[in-house]
Scaffold this motif. Structure first.
Motif, PDB file in Angstrom:
ATOM      1  N   ARG A 277       0.867  -1.184   0.000  1.00 20.28           N
ATOM      2  CA  ARG A 277       0.000   0.000   0.000  1.00 20.28           C
ATOM      3  C   ARG A 277       0.900   1.229   0.000  1.00 20.28           C
ATOM      4  O   ARG A 277       1.697   1.417   0.907  1.00 20.28           O
ATOM      5  CB  ARG A 277      -0.825  -0.008   1.280  1.00 20.28           C
ATOM      6  CG  ARG A 277      -2.165   0.572   1.240  1.00 20.28           C
ATOM      7  CD  ARG A 277      -2.919   0.387   2.535  1.00 20.28           C
ATOM      8  NE  ARG A 277      -2.107  -0.027   3.659  1.00 20.28           N
ATOM      9  CZ  ARG A 277      -1.331   0.775   4.385  1.00 20.28           C
ATOM     10  NH1 ARG A 277      -1.239   2.069   4.044  1.00 20.28           N
ATOM     11  NH2 ARG A 277      -0.616   0.329   5.390  1.00 20.28           N
TER      12      ARG A 277
ATOM     13  N   SER B 164       1.885   5.259   0.135  1.00 21.82           N
ATOM     14  CA  SER B 164       1.328   6.329   0.957  1.00 21.82           C
ATOM     15  C   SER B 164       0.405   7.165   0.072  1.00 21.82           C
ATOM     16  O   SER B 164       0.808   7.652  -0.980  1.00 21.82           O
ATOM     17  CB  SER B 164       2.483   7.183   1.502  1.00 21.82           C
ATOM     18  OG  SER B 164       2.116   8.518   1.457  1.00 21.82           O
TER      19      SER B 164
ATOM     20  N   GLN C 105      -5.750  10.834   0.327  1.00 18.53           N
ATOM     21  CA  GLN C 105      -6.551  10.268   1.417  1.00 18.53           C
ATOM     22  C   GLN C 105      -7.448  11.332   2.027  1.00 18.53           C
ATOM     23  O   GLN C 105      -8.511  11.045   2.544  1.00 18.53           O
ATOM     24  CB  GLN C 105      -5.617   9.677   2.489  1.00 18.53           C
ATOM     25  CG  GLN C 105      -6.415   8.852   3.492  1.00 18.53           C
ATOM     26  CD  GLN C 105      -5.604   8.404   4.671  1.00 18.53           C
ATOM     27  OE1 GLN C 105      -4.675   9.089   5.071  1.00 18.53           O
ATOM     28  NE2 GLN C 105      -5.969   7.273   5.218  1.00 18.53           N
TER      29      GLN C 105
ATOM     30  N   GLY D 113     -11.469   5.983   8.386  1.00 20.02           N
ATOM     31  CA  GLY D 113     -11.357   4.592   8.786  1.00 20.02           C
ATOM     32  C   GLY D 113     -11.996   4.357  10.145  1.00 20.02           C
ATOM     33  O   GLY D 113     -12.687   5.230  10.629  1.00 20.02           O
TER      34      GLY D 113
ATOM     35  N   TYR E 107     -10.611   0.893   8.233  1.00 21.71           N
ATOM     36  CA  TYR E 107     -11.010   0.224   6.993  1.00 21.71           C
ATOM     37  C   TYR E 107     -10.855  -1.277   7.178  1.00 21.71           C
ATOM     38  O   TYR E 107     -10.112  -1.732   8.041  1.00 21.71           O
ATOM     39  CB  TYR E 107     -10.123   0.694   5.829  1.00 21.71           C
ATOM     40  CG  TYR E 107     -10.067   2.197   5.714  1.00 21.71           C
ATOM     41  CD1 TYR E 107      -8.930   2.896   6.130  1.00 21.71           C
ATOM     42  CD2 TYR E 107     -11.166   2.917   5.255  1.00 21.71           C
ATOM     43  CE1 TYR E 107      -8.891   4.268   6.076  1.00 21.71           C
ATOM     44  CE2 TYR E 107     -11.135   4.299   5.186  1.00 21.71           C
ATOM     45  CZ  TYR E 107      -9.994   4.980   5.602  1.00 21.71           C
ATOM     46  OH  TYR E 107      -9.955   6.341   5.556  1.00 21.71           O
TER      47      TYR E 107
ATOM     48  N   LEU F 193      -7.553  -1.968   8.945  1.00 24.45           N
ATOM     49  CA  LEU F 193      -6.459  -1.011   8.736  1.00 24.45           C
ATOM     50  C   LEU F 193      -6.848   0.257   9.475  1.00 24.45           C
ATOM     51  O   LEU F 193      -7.850   0.887   9.162  1.00 24.45           O
ATOM     52  CB  LEU F 193      -6.340  -0.744   7.226  1.00 24.45           C
ATOM     53  CG  LEU F 193      -5.307   0.277   6.767  1.00 24.45           C
ATOM     54  CD1 LEU F 193      -3.894  -0.216   7.105  1.00 24.45           C
ATOM     55  CD2 LEU F 193      -5.438   0.526   5.264  1.00 24.45           C
TER      56      LEU F 193
ATOM     57  N   ASP G 111      -2.233   3.922  10.339  1.00 22.26           N
ATOM     58  CA  ASP G 111      -1.459   3.072   9.423  1.00 22.26           C
ATOM     59  C   ASP G 111      -1.798   3.401   7.982  1.00 22.26           C
ATOM     60  O   ASP G 111      -0.969   3.356   7.089  1.00 22.26           O
ATOM     61  CB  ASP G 111      -1.771   1.595   9.690  1.00 22.26           C
ATOM     62  CG  ASP G 111      -1.110   1.138  10.997  1.00 22.26           C
ATOM     63  OD1 ASP G 111      -1.463   0.061  11.500  1.00 22.26           O
ATOM     64  OD2 ASP G 111      -0.264   1.906  11.506  1.00 22.26           O
ATOM     65  N   SER G 112      -3.103   3.759   7.760  1.00 22.35           N
ATOM     66  CA  SER G 112      -3.496   3.932   6.346  1.00 22.35           C
ATOM     67  C   SER G 112      -2.807   5.141   5.735  1.00 22.35           C
ATOM     68  O   SER G 112      -2.722   5.258   4.522  1.00 22.35           O
ATOM     69  CB  SER G 112      -5.015   4.113   6.257  1.00 22.35           C
ATOM     70  OG  SER G 112      -5.375   5.281   6.965  1.00 22.35           O
TER      71      SER G 112
ATOM     72  N   GLU H 142       0.462  -5.160   3.217  1.00 23.13           N
ATOM     73  CA  GLU H 142      -0.673  -5.840   3.859  1.00 23.13           C
ATOM     74  C   GLU H 142      -0.554  -7.322   3.514  1.00 23.13           C
ATOM     75  O   GLU H 142      -0.306  -7.683   2.355  1.00 23.13           O
ATOM     76  CB  GLU H 142      -2.008  -5.300   3.324  1.00 23.13           C
ATOM     77  CG  GLU H 142      -2.204  -3.815   3.552  1.00 23.13           C
ATOM     78  CD  GLU H 142      -2.166  -3.459   5.030  1.00 23.13           C
ATOM     79  OE1 GLU H 142      -1.754  -2.319   5.335  1.00 23.13           O
ATOM     80  OE2 GLU H 142      -2.494  -4.331   5.876  1.00 23.13           O
TER      81      GLU H 142
ATOM     82  N   VAL I 201     -12.076  -2.912  -0.222  1.00 26.55           N
ATOM     83  CA  VAL I 201     -11.912  -2.320   1.108  1.00 26.55           C
ATOM     84  C   VAL I 201     -13.230  -1.664   1.491  1.00 26.55           C
ATOM     85  O   VAL I 201     -13.836  -0.958   0.677  1.00 26.55           O
ATOM     86  CB  VAL I 201     -10.772  -1.273   1.119  1.00 26.55           C
ATOM     87  CG1 VAL I 201     -10.659  -0.619   2.488  1.00 26.55           C
ATOM     88  CG2 VAL I 201      -9.446  -1.934   0.746  1.00 26.55           C
TER      89      VAL I 201
ATOM     90  N   LEU J 255      -6.393   4.783  -0.987  1.00 26.42           N
ATOM     91  CA  LEU J 255      -5.619   4.094   0.061  1.00 26.42           C
ATOM     92  C   LEU J 255      -4.272   3.652  -0.471  1.00 26.42           C
ATOM     93  O   LEU J 255      -3.613   2.799   0.094  1.00 26.42           O
ATOM     94  CB  LEU J 255      -6.411   2.881   0.570  1.00 26.42           C
ATOM     95  CG  LEU J 255      -7.566   3.213   1.532  1.00 26.42           C
ATOM     96  CD1 LEU J 255      -8.378   1.962   1.837  1.00 26.42           C
ATOM     97  CD2 LEU J 255      -7.033   3.806   2.832  1.00 26.42           C
TER      98      LEU J 255
END
Lengths: 120, 289
Positions: B135, B137, B142, B149, B151, B169, B173-174, B180, B211, B225
């Protein structure tokens, strides 16, 4: 009593060393395997070399058969060759390589490194 | 574990039989720059006849480094939890492309990941399988998410709605890049039972990702994401990792034979094109002794 090979040795002939582990460096690049092996490209494999003559050392962990064969060879070298100096303990190494589908594979290969030698 | 980078200066040619002492346990002198060079865009154009360059993921490098260090300490690598008692770990790179993502209506609600698992030996016991997705950034993308989230990342077989695995998630962290990991062993077992037909050349395994917002059914735009696949370097592509254990001792010559025959097939195709050249590094793949 068994003939002790040492007296029978001709002068000047280089005495052959006893069975022991010697260095053997393997370079996969020189083997031409570096196009499918990612790592390692070289490693220390060792090998066994030397004579198994009478009296056999205990660390060579001889089998009973090897003891008999060595005795027979000491008494009459024409009756049978001496027992053989071979790996008695081996260990694995990890290899990261590319398989025929272009996938990266990690595999542990057994019996790639000689840890101990002995008479068999 | 730290991700492994196995790079060491090109070692001088050694004399046969000389006792070689190694400082650290690493015997490896992997010329990773060669691998990256051949996968680097500027490096590929003059090697267009070489098959697509293979760049090992950090995960596979760290697996190799960890277990080879363990061997040098005399530890049995298969005792490591992460190895799932496997002695072979194969990584298959996602064949799905950003194009497939774009073809879907935007926003991107679902993604299909495709893996060619035809080289996986059916003689080995499958002891685990996981899908690893990087994933990126999401940056300011976002910011426009409906809420921050948590999520729920879910993975399904492409042709069924049976949930294989999910993991939550959390918002913090997201916002950061990361891998993942989802367990897809269940599907792999079913797949191997039904696809146990060696003649099937195209053994494609298809997984679908979505998601949602928490446990609701509200699907989130995957681009927001950092899950879109546009412009990903090889090492950031998703991989399916299969853990297998073979009972019989692994024989090096199996791989050798396999690789020689696959190179021959390829050389057959390339033969007429490159045979005449023969200039070092440009001719057909070096014949293996």
């Amino acid at each position: 009593t068994a003939l002790n090979n040492r007296h029978g040795k001709r002068h000047g002939k280089k005495s052959k060393s006893r069975c022991s582990r010697k260095a053997l460096h393997v370079n996969f690049k020189e083997l031409g395997w570096d196009d499918w092996i990612i790592a390692p490209l070289d490693y220390e494999a060792h090998h066994c070399e030397g004579v198994c003559d009478f009296p056999l050392r205990s660390h060579l962990e001889p089998t009973n058969h090897a003891i008999i064969q060595t005795l027979m060879n000491s008494m009459d070298p024409n009756s049978t060759p001496p027992s053989c100096c071979v790996p008695t303990k081996l260990s694995p190494i990890s290899i990261l390589y590319i398989d025929s589908g272009n996938n990266v594979v990690y595999k542990q290969y057994e019996d790639m490194v000689v840890e101990q030698c002995g008479c068999r | 574990f730290q991700s492994a980078a196995i790079i060491s200066p090109s070692a001088p040619r050694r004399h046969r039989g000389a006792r070689i002492s190694h400082q650290d346990g690493q015997r490896s002198s992997v010329f990773l720059k060669d691998i990256f060079a051949s996968s680097h865009p500027s490096g590929v154009h003059h090697k267009e006849d070489l098959k697509e360059a293979v760049v090992p993921h950090d995960y596979m490098l760290s697996i190799y480094r960890t277990y080879s260090a363990a061997e040098k300490l005399g530890l049995n690598a298969s005792l490591f939890l992460s190895s799932k008692s496997a002695n072979t770990i194969t990584s298959f790179v996602d064949r799905g492309t950003a194009l497939q993502d774009d073809l879907l209506h935007s926003p991107l609600r679902r993604q299909k990941y495709l893996f060619d698992v035809s080289t996986l030996s059916d003689k080995e016991e499958l002891v685990g399988a996981e899908l690893r997705i990087f994933r990126r950034s999401p940056g300011d993308l976002q910011a426009s998410l409906p809420t921050a989230g948590p999520y729920d990342i879910q993975v399904y077989p492409c042709h069924s709605d049976r949930l294989l695995d999910s993991r939550s998630l959390d918002p913090l962290d997201s916002a950061k890049a990361g891998w993942e990991v989802l367990d897809v062993w269940e599907m792999f077992k079913v797949y191997r039972q039904h696809h146990h037909q060696p003649h099937l050349k195209e053994n494609q395994l298809c997984l679908q990702l979505r998601v949602t917002l928490g446990k609701s059914d509200t699907e989130v735009d995957l681009r927001r994401l950092g899950l879109d696949r546009k412009g990903r370097p090889q090492r950031e592509k998703a991989i399916l990792v299969a853990y297998t254990r073979s009972k019989k001792r692994e024989n090096l010559f199996n791989e050798m034979k396999e690789n020689i025959s696959s190179r021959k097939e390829e050389a057959g195709v390339l033969g007429e094109k490159v045979a005449k050249r023969g200039v070092k590094g440009e001719g057909p793949r070096r014949r293996r002794r």
